[in-house]
Design a protein around this motif. Sequence first.
Motif, PDB file in Angstrom:
ATOM      1  N   PRO A 151     -12.629  -7.939  -5.755  1.00 43.11           N
ATOM      2  CA  PRO A 151     -11.724  -9.021  -5.198  1.00 43.11           C
ATOM      3  C   PRO A 151     -10.676  -8.643  -4.468  1.00 43.11           C
ATOM      4  CG  PRO A 151     -11.920  -9.052  -7.950  1.00 43.11           C
ATOM      5  CD  PRO A 151     -12.618  -7.891  -7.322  1.00 43.11           C
ATOM      6  N   LEU A 152     -10.414  -9.307  -3.568  1.00 45.44           N
ATOM      7  CA  LEU A 152      -9.039  -9.021  -2.401  1.00 45.44           C
ATOM      8  C   LEU A 152      -7.815  -8.824  -3.571  1.00 45.44           C
ATOM      9  CD1 LEU A 152      -7.508  -8.666   0.213  1.00 45.44           C
ATOM     10  CD2 LEU A 152      -7.514 -11.511   0.124  1.00 45.44           C
ATOM     11  N   TRP A 153      -7.039  -7.835  -3.303  1.00 49.87           N
ATOM     12  CA  TRP A 153      -5.613  -7.672  -3.799  1.00 49.87           C
ATOM     13  C   TRP A 153      -4.811  -8.472  -2.718  1.00 49.87           C
ATOM     14  CZ3 TRP A 153      -5.423  -2.504  -6.780  1.00 49.87           C
ATOM     15  CH2 TRP A 153      -4.672  -2.744  -7.795  1.00 49.87           C
ATOM     16  N   PRO A 154      -4.196  -9.434  -3.221  1.00 51.62           N
ATOM     17  CA  PRO A 154      -3.324 -10.321  -2.245  1.00 51.62           C
ATOM     18  C   PRO A 154      -2.097  -9.297  -1.726  1.00 51.62           C
ATOM     19  CG  PRO A 154      -3.526 -11.426  -4.252  1.00 51.62           C
ATOM     20  CD  PRO A 154      -4.295 -10.282  -4.450  1.00 51.62           C
ATOM     21  N   GLY A 155      -1.551  -9.514  -0.795  1.00 50.57           N
ATOM     22  CA  GLY A 155      -0.344  -9.060  -0.267  1.00 50.57           C
ATOM     23  C   GLY A 155      -0.013  -8.056   0.133  1.00 50.57           C
ATOM     24  N   ILE A 156      -1.088  -6.850   0.289  1.00 46.87           N
ATOM     25  CA  ILE A 156      -1.292  -5.725   0.719  1.00 46.87           C
ATOM     26  C   ILE A 156      -2.156  -5.950   2.090  1.00 46.87           C
ATOM     27  CG2 ILE A 156      -1.538  -3.539   0.428  1.00 46.87           C
ATOM     28  CD1 ILE A 156      -1.427  -3.819  -2.443  1.00 46.87           C
ATOM     29  N   LEU A 157      -1.228  -5.953   3.219  1.00 52.16           N
ATOM     30  CA  LEU A 157      -1.999  -6.059   4.487  1.00 52.16           C
ATOM     31  C   LEU A 157      -1.824  -4.972   5.595  1.00 52.16           C
ATOM     32  CD1 LEU A 157      -0.799  -9.867   4.957  1.00 52.16           C
ATOM     33  CD2 LEU A 157      -3.185  -8.972   4.037  1.00 52.16           C
ATOM     34  N   MET A 158      -0.930  -4.077   5.085  1.00 56.47           N
ATOM     35  CA  MET A 158      -0.720  -2.814   5.867  1.00 56.47           C
ATOM     36  C   MET A 158      -0.270  -1.405   5.462  1.00 56.47           C
ATOM     37  SD  MET A 158       2.254  -2.862   8.891  1.00 56.47           S
ATOM     38  CE  MET A 158       1.795  -4.376   9.749  1.00 56.47           C
ATOM     39  N   ASP A 159      -0.927  -0.446   6.134  1.00 53.86           N
ATOM     40  CA  ASP A 159      -0.476   0.762   5.634  1.00 53.86           C
ATOM     41  C   ASP A 159       0.820   1.120   5.850  1.00 53.86           C
ATOM     42  OD1 ASP A 159      -3.081   1.922   4.303  1.00 53.86           O
ATOM     43  OD2 ASP A 159      -3.799   1.688   6.642  1.00 53.86           O
ATOM     44  N   SER A 160       1.271   2.156   5.310  1.00 55.20           N
ATOM     45  CA  SER A 160       2.671   2.825   5.704  1.00 55.20           C
ATOM     46  C   SER A 160       2.199   3.446   7.094  1.00 55.20           C
ATOM     47  CB  SER A 160       3.256   3.785   4.703  1.00 55.20           C
ATOM     48  OG  SER A 160       4.165   4.595   5.665  1.00 55.20           O
ATOM     49  N   PRO A 161       2.745   3.377   8.212  1.00 54.46           N
ATOM     50  CA  PRO A 161       2.817   4.197   9.361  1.00 54.46           C
ATOM     51  C   PRO A 161       2.895   5.391   9.620  1.00 54.46           C
ATOM     52  CG  PRO A 161       4.409   2.747   9.883  1.00 54.46           C
ATOM     53  CD  PRO A 161       3.907   2.267   8.488  1.00 54.46           C
ATOM     54  N   HIS A 162       3.477   6.213   8.351  1.00 56.95           N
ATOM     55  CA  HIS A 162       3.750   7.491   8.170  1.00 56.95           C
ATOM     56  C   HIS A 162       4.640   8.020   9.526  1.00 56.95           C
ATOM     57  CE1 HIS A 162       0.826   7.452   5.134  1.00 56.95           C
ATOM     58  NE2 HIS A 162      -0.119   6.961   5.815  1.00 56.95           N
ATOM     59  N   GLY A 163       5.499   7.223   9.975  1.00 61.51           N
ATOM     60  CA  GLY A 163       6.391   7.585  11.069  1.00 61.51           C
ATOM     61  C   GLY A 163       5.939   7.381  12.272  1.00 61.51           C
ATOM     62  N   TRP A 205      -1.714  -0.321  12.023  1.00 63.54           N
ATOM     63  CA  TRP A 205      -2.160   0.075  10.898  1.00 63.54           C
ATOM     64  C   TRP A 205      -2.425  -1.059   9.691  1.00 63.54           C
ATOM     65  CZ3 TRP A 205      -1.638   5.543   9.495  1.00 63.54           C
ATOM     66  CH2 TRP A 205      -1.389   6.037  10.457  1.00 63.54           C
ATOM     67  N   SER A 206      -2.753  -2.238  10.258  1.00 67.33           N
ATOM     68  CA  SER A 206      -3.028  -3.403   9.421  1.00 67.33           C
ATOM     69  C   SER A 206      -4.423  -2.952   8.565  1.00 67.33           C
ATOM     70  CB  SER A 206      -3.492  -4.552  10.169  1.00 67.33           C
ATOM     71  OG  SER A 206      -1.951  -5.055  10.731  1.00 67.33           O
ATOM     72  N   LYS A 207      -4.504  -3.544   7.559  1.00 75.73           N
ATOM     73  CA  LYS A 207      -5.808  -3.392   6.529  1.00 75.73           C
ATOM     74  C   LYS A 207      -6.024  -4.540   5.692  1.00 75.73           C
ATOM     75  CE  LYS A 207      -3.999  -0.701   2.610  1.00 75.73           C
ATOM     76  NZ  LYS A 207      -3.974   0.569   2.019  1.00 75.73           N
ATOM     77  N   ARG A 208      -7.145  -4.471   4.656  1.00 74.20           N
ATOM     78  CA  ARG A 208      -7.222  -5.456   3.816  1.00 74.20           C
ATOM     79  C   ARG A 208      -7.321  -4.564   2.378  1.00 74.20           C
ATOM     80  NH1 ARG A 208      -5.287  -7.873   7.187  1.00 74.20           N
ATOM     81  NH2 ARG A 208      -5.850  -9.804   8.260  1.00 74.20           N
ATOM     82  N   ILE A 238      -9.862  -1.798   3.376  1.00 74.97           N
ATOM     83  CA  ILE A 238     -11.008  -2.105   4.570  1.00 74.97           C
ATOM     84  C   ILE A 238      -9.894  -2.125   5.844  1.00 74.97           C
ATOM     85  CG2 ILE A 238     -12.206  -4.217   5.362  1.00 74.97           C
ATOM     86  CD1 ILE A 238     -12.442  -5.040   2.655  1.00 74.97           C
ATOM     87  N   ARG A 239     -10.402  -1.184   6.762  1.00 68.52           N
ATOM     88  CA  ARG A 239      -9.658  -0.735   7.808  1.00 68.52           C
ATOM     89  C   ARG A 239     -10.861  -1.011   9.144  1.00 68.52           C
ATOM     90  NH1 ARG A 239      -7.677   3.811   4.496  1.00 68.52           N
ATOM     91  NH2 ARG A 239      -5.496   3.235   4.193  1.00 68.52           N
ATOM     92  N   VAL A 240     -10.153  -1.219  10.090  1.00 68.48           N
ATOM     93  CA  VAL A 240     -11.127  -1.475  11.495  1.00 68.48           C
ATOM     94  C   VAL A 240     -11.527   0.020  11.815  1.00 68.48           C
ATOM     95  CG1 VAL A 240     -10.857  -1.977  13.868  1.00 68.48           C
ATOM     96  CG2 VAL A 240      -9.872  -3.464  12.191  1.00 68.48           C
ATOM     97  N   ALA A 241     -12.702   0.323  12.157  1.00 69.09           N
ATOM     98  CA  ALA A 241     -13.165   1.673  12.691  1.00 69.09           C
ATOM     99  C   ALA A 241     -12.389   2.069  13.747  1.00 69.09           C
ATOM    100  CB  ALA A 241     -14.864   1.506  12.690  1.00 69.09           C
ATOM    101  N   GLY A 242     -11.823   3.273  13.912  1.00 62.90           N
ATOM    102  CA  GLY A 242     -11.094   3.806  15.047  1.00 62.90           C
ATOM    103  C   GLY A 242      -9.787   3.394  15.224  1.00 62.90           C
ATOM    104  N   SER A 243      -9.109   2.452  14.034  1.00 64.85           N
ATOM    105  CA  SER A 243      -7.769   2.401  13.761  1.00 64.85           C
ATOM    106  C   SER A 243      -6.888   3.609  13.436  1.00 64.85           C
ATOM    107  CB  SER A 243      -7.580   1.232  13.021  1.00 64.85           C
ATOM    108  OG  SER A 243      -7.750   1.522  11.575  1.00 64.85           O
ATOM    109  N   PRO A 244      -5.758   3.679  13.461  1.00 70.10           N
ATOM    110  CA  PRO A 244      -4.967   4.760  13.025  1.00 70.10           C
ATOM    111  C   PRO A 244      -5.040   5.003  11.588  1.00 70.10           C
ATOM    112  CG  PRO A 244      -3.551   3.518  14.745  1.00 70.10           C
ATOM    113  CD  PRO A 244      -4.832   2.842  14.179  1.00 70.10           C
ATOM    114  N   GLY A 245      -5.030   3.877  10.732  1.00 66.96           N
ATOM    115  CA  GLY A 245      -5.039   4.003   9.279  1.00 66.96           C
ATOM    116  C   GLY A 245      -6.435   4.658   8.992  1.00 66.96           C
ATOM    117  N   TRP A 246      -7.616   4.084   9.638  1.00 67.81           N
ATOM    118  CA  TRP A 246      -8.820   4.552   9.108  1.00 67.81           C
ATOM    119  C   TRP A 246      -8.827   6.018   9.622  1.00 67.81           C
ATOM    120  CZ3 TRP A 246     -12.043   6.295  13.202  1.00 67.81           C
ATOM    121  CH2 TRP A 246     -13.481   6.640  12.992  1.00 67.81           C
ATOM    122  N   ARG A 247      -8.447   6.340  10.701  1.00 67.77           N
ATOM    123  CA  ARG A 247      -8.541   7.886  11.374  1.00 67.77           C
ATOM    124  C   ARG A 247      -7.801   8.918  10.121  1.00 67.77           C
ATOM    125  NH1 ARG A 247      -5.692  11.770  13.777  1.00 67.77           N
ATOM    126  NH2 ARG A 247      -6.897  13.221  15.001  1.00 67.77           N
TER     127      ARG A 247
END
Length: 406
Positions: free
Chosen positions: A281-293, A300-303, A318-327
């Motif tokens: 199930p979805l964990w509500p309320g967590i929509l972004m990674d820390s951008p690590h500066g 850095w958005s995610k689910r 769950i991240r978009v392929a090619g996004s900073p958080g995914w990489r």
Amino acid sequence: MTGGIASGKSLVATRLAELGAVLVDADAIAREVVEPGTPGLAAVVDAFGPEILDGEGRLDRPRLGAIVFQQPERRAELNGIVHPLVRERAAAVIAAAAEDAVVVQDIPLLVETGQQRNFHLVLVVDAPEAVRLQRMTEHRGMTEADARSRMAAQASRQDRLAAGDVVLTNSGTREELLAAVDGLWNGRLVPFARNISQGAVAARSGAPVLAAPNPDWPRQAAGLAERLKVAAPDDVLAVDHIGSTAVPGLEAKDVIDLQLAVPDLATADRIAPLLGAAGFPLWPGILMDSPHGRPDPAAWSKRLHGNADPARPVNLHIRVAGSPGWRFALCFRDWLRADPAAREEYAAEKRRMAALHASDANTSGYADDKEAWFRDVAAPGMERWAESSGWQPPSYVSTSANAAQG
């Protein structure tokens, strides 16, 4: 649920049904679909000849068994007739079950037919081969040669154990096995089913506790990844094992981190109900990674999803392929795998943070306080390694794109 012949699977199935499970017995259904007058029996007779019928027109199971257990190609032919009929009947029973029911499908050939990834949980009833052989010869009247032939026709014990999320060992007393079943029912199966029906991630609490490296973490992650791919096969680009449990030799909280790559976040939102139905199930309320500066925090958005299973914590990013958080997740994992010094430095930081937050009610403070290390040490260190090693992230082609090209 599965298990080798004479493992005690029938006793477990009976107890689960007594506790309230909706039992779908593949063996029983397999007998029903070849009763006299059924299309299934007619198809078997066409394939094997009328001599496999007894004097009353019923299937002569010992005679048919003598054929298929000695000739693998004939066994495959029989399975090709019976298994689709069994699956169709089983689907009708499952469709009629209550939404929050614990449905147990008793499938002796689960591993042989590759169905394990289609279920929320795989329970293996296990007993040593010597014990099973003794049961077949002493209690079922089989010759040793016949018993060994039946065992050889099934998946190996090693392959069954590798497919299991839960293993009940039945080499002791009947009472010991039944007690283990009761514990599994109350402690895992019932809350798991309730969480799925309510779309809830299994509750977690307590301070961060680092476990010794577990060589079984990659196997567990691979099984979970296969279930996720089945849940949304046209939209999942890849599922990768990330985080500390993906790094051999690294202490970690006993939580499997997985990264599911999608083309865009609209896809992530669209498949969320499918992942929830699959037990994540979805964990509500967590929509972004820390951008690590780094700049552009929106990139850095995610689910974030979790596991409904109370006995196997999972963080599904769950991240978009090619996004900073995914990489970042993939590069960080590969850097730690490749660089022992970096791995030990991170382990030391984890131990320091775990000690600092040893009295916390949850792990949020532990996670937040590691961010400075990620920003100041990990981010620049892994980028230097990526540049010097020539590391590149994977390139994915979507399933739908492949289909269109084909």
